[in-house]
Write a protein that holds these residues in place. Structure first.
Motif, PDB file in Angstrom:
ATOM      1  N   GLY A   1      44.906  27.672  43.091  1.00  0.00           N
ATOM      2  CA  GLY A   1      44.235  26.790  44.036  1.00  0.00           C
ATOM      3  C   GLY A   1      44.964  26.585  45.344  1.00  0.00           C
ATOM      4  O   GLY A   1      44.536  25.773  46.175  1.00  0.00           O
ATOM      5  N   ARG A   2      46.071  27.293  45.562  1.00  0.00           N
ATOM      6  CA  ARG A   2      46.837  27.125  46.804  1.00  0.00           C
ATOM      7  C   ARG A   2      46.377  28.083  47.902  1.00  0.00           C
ATOM      8  O   ARG A   2      46.782  27.946  49.060  1.00  0.00           O
ATOM      9  CB  ARG A   2      48.328  27.328  46.518  1.00  0.00           C
ATOM     10  CG  ARG A   2      48.905  26.282  45.563  1.00  0.00           C
ATOM     11  CD  ARG A   2      50.376  26.488  45.300  1.00  0.00           C
ATOM     12  NE  ARG A   2      50.638  27.781  44.658  1.00  0.00           N
ATOM     13  CZ  ARG A   2      51.328  28.758  45.216  1.00  0.00           C
ATOM     14  NH1 ARG A   2      51.838  28.620  46.433  1.00  0.00           N
ATOM     15  NH2 ARG A   2      51.523  29.898  44.577  1.00  0.00           N
ATOM     16  N   LEU A   3      45.573  29.064  47.536  1.00  0.00           N
ATOM     17  CA  LEU A   3      45.055  30.045  48.491  1.00  0.00           C
ATOM     18  C   LEU A   3      43.546  30.129  48.316  1.00  0.00           C
ATOM     19  O   LEU A   3      43.056  30.330  47.203  1.00  0.00           O
ATOM     20  CB  LEU A   3      45.702  31.420  48.230  1.00  0.00           C
ATOM     21  CG  LEU A   3      45.365  32.547  49.212  1.00  0.00           C
ATOM     22  CD1 LEU A   3      46.028  32.279  50.563  1.00  0.00           C
ATOM     23  CD2 LEU A   3      45.838  33.903  48.657  1.00  0.00           C
ATOM     24  N   SER A   4      42.812  29.951  49.400  1.00  0.00           N
ATOM     25  CA  SER A   4      41.347  30.001  49.319  1.00  0.00           C
ATOM     26  C   SER A   4      40.867  31.443  49.202  1.00  0.00           C
ATOM     27  O   SER A   4      41.601  32.394  49.520  1.00  0.00           O
ATOM     28  CB  SER A   4      40.720  29.362  50.556  1.00  0.00           C
ATOM     29  OG  SER A   4      40.963  30.173  51.702  1.00  0.00           O
ATOM     30  N   ARG A   5      39.637  31.597  48.763  1.00  0.00           N
ATOM     31  CA  ARG A   5      39.045  32.936  48.686  1.00  0.00           C
ATOM     32  C   ARG A   5      38.966  33.566  50.076  1.00  0.00           C
ATOM     33  O   ARG A   5      39.177  34.779  50.224  1.00  0.00           O
ATOM     34  CB  ARG A   5      37.664  32.869  48.042  1.00  0.00           C
ATOM     35  CG  ARG A   5      37.705  32.367  46.602  1.00  0.00           C
ATOM     36  CD  ARG A   5      36.347  32.450  45.929  1.00  0.00           C
ATOM     37  NE  ARG A   5      36.373  31.772  44.626  1.00  0.00           N
ATOM     38  CZ  ARG A   5      35.728  32.196  43.559  1.00  0.00           C
ATOM     39  NH1 ARG A   5      34.997  33.292  43.606  1.00  0.00           N
ATOM     40  NH2 ARG A   5      35.790  31.531  42.417  1.00  0.00           N
ATOM     41  N   GLU A   6      38.691  32.762  51.060  1.00  0.00           N
ATOM     42  CA  GLU A   6      38.590  33.276  52.424  1.00  0.00           C
ATOM     43  C   GLU A   6      39.937  33.805  52.916  1.00  0.00           C
ATOM     44  O   GLU A   6      40.000  34.879  53.527  1.00  0.00           O
ATOM     45  CB  GLU A   6      38.080  32.170  53.361  1.00  0.00           C
ATOM     46  CG  GLU A   6      36.642  31.741  53.139  1.00  0.00           C
ATOM     47  CD  GLU A   6      36.452  30.913  51.878  1.00  0.00           C
ATOM     48  OE1 GLU A   6      35.314  30.891  51.349  1.00  0.00           O
ATOM     49  OE2 GLU A   6      37.447  30.304  51.407  1.00  0.00           O
ATOM     50  N   ARG A   7      41.015  33.049  52.645  1.00  0.00           N
ATOM     51  CA  ARG A   7      42.341  33.513  53.057  1.00  0.00           C
ATOM     52  C   ARG A   7      42.739  34.769  52.304  1.00  0.00           C
ATOM     53  O   ARG A   7      43.396  35.650  52.854  1.00  0.00           O
ATOM     54  CB  ARG A   7      43.389  32.403  52.825  1.00  0.00           C
ATOM     55  CG  ARG A   7      43.255  31.194  53.720  1.00  0.00           C
ATOM     56  CD  ARG A   7      43.529  31.532  55.177  1.00  0.00           C
ATOM     57  NE  ARG A   7      44.879  31.972  55.436  1.00  0.00           N
ATOM     58  CZ  ARG A   7      45.927  31.161  55.629  1.00  0.00           C
ATOM     59  NH1 ARG A   7      45.762  29.842  55.570  1.00  0.00           N
ATOM     60  NH2 ARG A   7      47.113  31.662  55.890  1.00  0.00           N
ATOM     61  N   PHE A   8      42.365  34.855  51.016  1.00  0.00           N
ATOM     62  CA  PHE A   8      42.667  36.058  50.240  1.00  0.00           C
ATOM     63  C   PHE A   8      41.987  37.273  50.865  1.00  0.00           C
ATOM     64  O   PHE A   8      42.592  38.344  51.007  1.00  0.00           O
ATOM     65  CB  PHE A   8      42.211  35.873  48.793  1.00  0.00           C
ATOM     66  CG  PHE A   8      42.582  37.031  47.892  1.00  0.00           C
ATOM     67  CD1 PHE A   8      43.825  37.083  47.277  1.00  0.00           C
ATOM     68  CD2 PHE A   8      41.689  38.070  47.659  1.00  0.00           C
ATOM     69  CE1 PHE A   8      44.173  38.141  46.454  1.00  0.00           C
ATOM     70  CE2 PHE A   8      42.020  39.134  46.835  1.00  0.00           C
ATOM     71  CZ  PHE A   8      43.277  39.173  46.227  1.00  0.00           C
ATOM     72  N   LEU A   9      40.726  37.118  51.242  1.00  0.00           N
ATOM     73  CA  LEU A   9      39.995  38.227  51.857  1.00  0.00           C
ATOM     74  C   LEU A   9      40.589  38.602  53.212  1.00  0.00           C
ATOM     75  O   LEU A   9      40.552  39.768  53.603  1.00  0.00           O
ATOM     76  CB  LEU A   9      38.520  37.863  52.003  1.00  0.00           C
ATOM     77  CG  LEU A   9      37.711  37.817  50.702  1.00  0.00           C
ATOM     78  CD1 LEU A   9      36.289  37.362  50.975  1.00  0.00           C
ATOM     79  CD2 LEU A   9      37.715  39.179  50.001  1.00  0.00           C
ATOM     80  N   ARG A  10      41.149  37.628  53.922  1.00  0.00           N
ATOM     81  CA  ARG A  10      41.778  37.936  55.205  1.00  0.00           C
ATOM     82  C   ARG A  10      43.022  38.797  55.018  1.00  0.00           C
ATOM     83  O   ARG A  10      43.329  39.649  55.851  1.00  0.00           O
ATOM     84  CB  ARG A  10      42.114  36.646  55.950  1.00  0.00           C
ATOM     85  CG  ARG A  10      40.896  36.024  56.650  1.00  0.00           C
ATOM     86  CD  ARG A  10      41.183  34.643  57.155  1.00  0.00           C
ATOM     87  NE  ARG A  10      42.310  34.579  58.074  1.00  0.00           N
ATOM     88  CZ  ARG A  10      42.804  33.443  58.554  1.00  0.00           C
ATOM     89  NH1 ARG A  10      42.244  32.285  58.188  1.00  0.00           N
ATOM     90  NH2 ARG A  10      43.810  33.455  59.394  1.00  0.00           N
ATOM     91  N   ILE A  11      43.739  38.570  53.923  1.00  0.00           N
ATOM     92  CA  ILE A  11      44.887  39.438  53.629  1.00  0.00           C
ATOM     93  C   ILE A  11      44.404  40.868  53.429  1.00  0.00           C
ATOM     94  O   ILE A  11      44.966  41.827  53.973  1.00  0.00           O
ATOM     95  CB  ILE A  11      45.640  38.970  52.367  1.00  0.00           C
ATOM     96  CG1 ILE A  11      46.124  37.541  52.513  1.00  0.00           C
ATOM     97  CG2 ILE A  11      46.826  39.902  52.078  1.00  0.00           C
ATOM     98  CD1 ILE A  11      46.750  36.977  51.246  1.00  0.00           C
ATOM     99  N   LEU A  12      43.343  41.012  52.652  1.00  0.00           N
ATOM    100  CA  LEU A  12      42.833  42.335  52.307  1.00  0.00           C
ATOM    101  C   LEU A  12      42.164  43.017  53.495  1.00  0.00           C
ATOM    102  O   LEU A  12      42.354  44.220  53.725  1.00  0.00           O
ATOM    103  CB  LEU A  12      41.847  42.215  51.138  1.00  0.00           C
ATOM    104  CG  LEU A  12      41.255  43.505  50.573  1.00  0.00           C
ATOM    105  CD1 LEU A  12      42.368  44.413  50.042  1.00  0.00           C
ATOM    106  CD2 LEU A  12      40.259  43.196  49.460  1.00  0.00           C
TER     107      LEU A  12
END
Length: 271
Positions: free
Chosen positions: A218-229
């Motif tokens: 819960g410390r990283l949002s799905r949106e931020r995860f996709l931004r990494i990718l």
């Protein structure tokens, strides 16, 4: 001709297993204990050679990373029967390294360059208490949402630019890779994350696991995860997971071996 040498060389393929916790990685380093140095030294002592036989591995695992089945190759001018190598080397190797198999290979075989699929597994222990005799893995004490974890793994499958999951020291020029499998297997408190791809960037799996753990915690949002990718932007909270939970499980060199590796997802623990 010295009785220990032959006029022509043979290419030998070994399957090596090791506990990476005892070494500063695979690759030879001055003043450090490495798997490559131990294996080359054992070969030299076993065969009574004046200089070391140089070995090439399918991957150069980092400090603390394990290998269940690491293929290596080397060229040898020596009459020792190939079938005796695995057992004989055991005498000269430390307890943390074992040779599981030895066979002659075609001269064109290259453990590193001929690989078409590599399989790594990362194990996570969801336990608040430390158990010294537990399987190897990253002990995570905070709750993890497995649905979010599975979602993150699904996003990693397919062809992407993985530059956001590599270390700042990575020298790889090709960052667009095809992740053939990224899966989750649960066994009690133990989680196994399997990654199957032709090649990986430096620290790529550990940064993916660190990002997945932040996502599932819960410390990283799905949106931020996709931004990494998608954009290569990795926040500091998507840290690099520790090396002790990572293991090279196998490598494929033919289409038949590739299909066999893709079909394998054994229940954890594997190491």
């Amino acid at each position: 001709m010295h009785q220990k040498e032959l006029t022509s060389s043979r290419r030998i393929r070994l399957i090596v297993q090791y506990d990476g916790a005892a070494f500063c990685g695979w690759q030879s380093q001055a003043g450090q204990r490495t798997v490559q140095d131990e294996l080359e030294g054992a070969l030299q002592r076993l065969l009574g050679l004046s200089r070391r036989v140089r070995v090439t591995a399918a991957g150069r695992t980092d400090t603390g990373v394990h290998a269940l089945a690491m293929p290596v190759h080397f060229d040898l001018r020596h009459p020792i029967p190939t079938e005796n190598l695995a057992v004989a080397l055991t005498i000269f190797l430390p307890e943390e390294i074992g040779v599981l198999d030895a066979a002659e290979a075609p001269p064109s075989f290259d453990a590193r360059r001929r690989a078409i699929l590599r399989w790594y597994r990362y194990q996570i222990l969801r336990e608040r208490l430390r158990r010294p005799l537990a399987p190897r893995g990253w002990r995570v004490t905070r709750p993890l949402d497995l649905e979010r974890l599975a979602w993150g793994l699904e996003q990693l499958r397919g062809t992407h630019d993985f530059r956001g999951f590599r270390s700042s020291q990575c020298q790889g020029k090709r960052t667009v890779l095809t992740m053939e499998q990224a899966t989750l297997t649960e066994a009690g408190t133990l989680l196994a994350l399997d990654f199957k791809c032709r090649s990986f960037l430096h620290h790529m799996i550990r940064f993916m696991v660190g990002s997945l753990a932040a996502l599932a915690g819960g410390r990283l949002s799905r949106e931020r995860f996709l931004r990494i990718l998608e954009q290569g932007e990795r926040p500091q909270l998507a840290a690099c997971a520790p090396p002790g939970g990572l293991c090279l499980m196998g490598v494929a060199y033919s289409e038949a071996e590739r299909e066999e590796l893709l079909a394998r997802t054994p229940p954890p623990p594997s190491f």
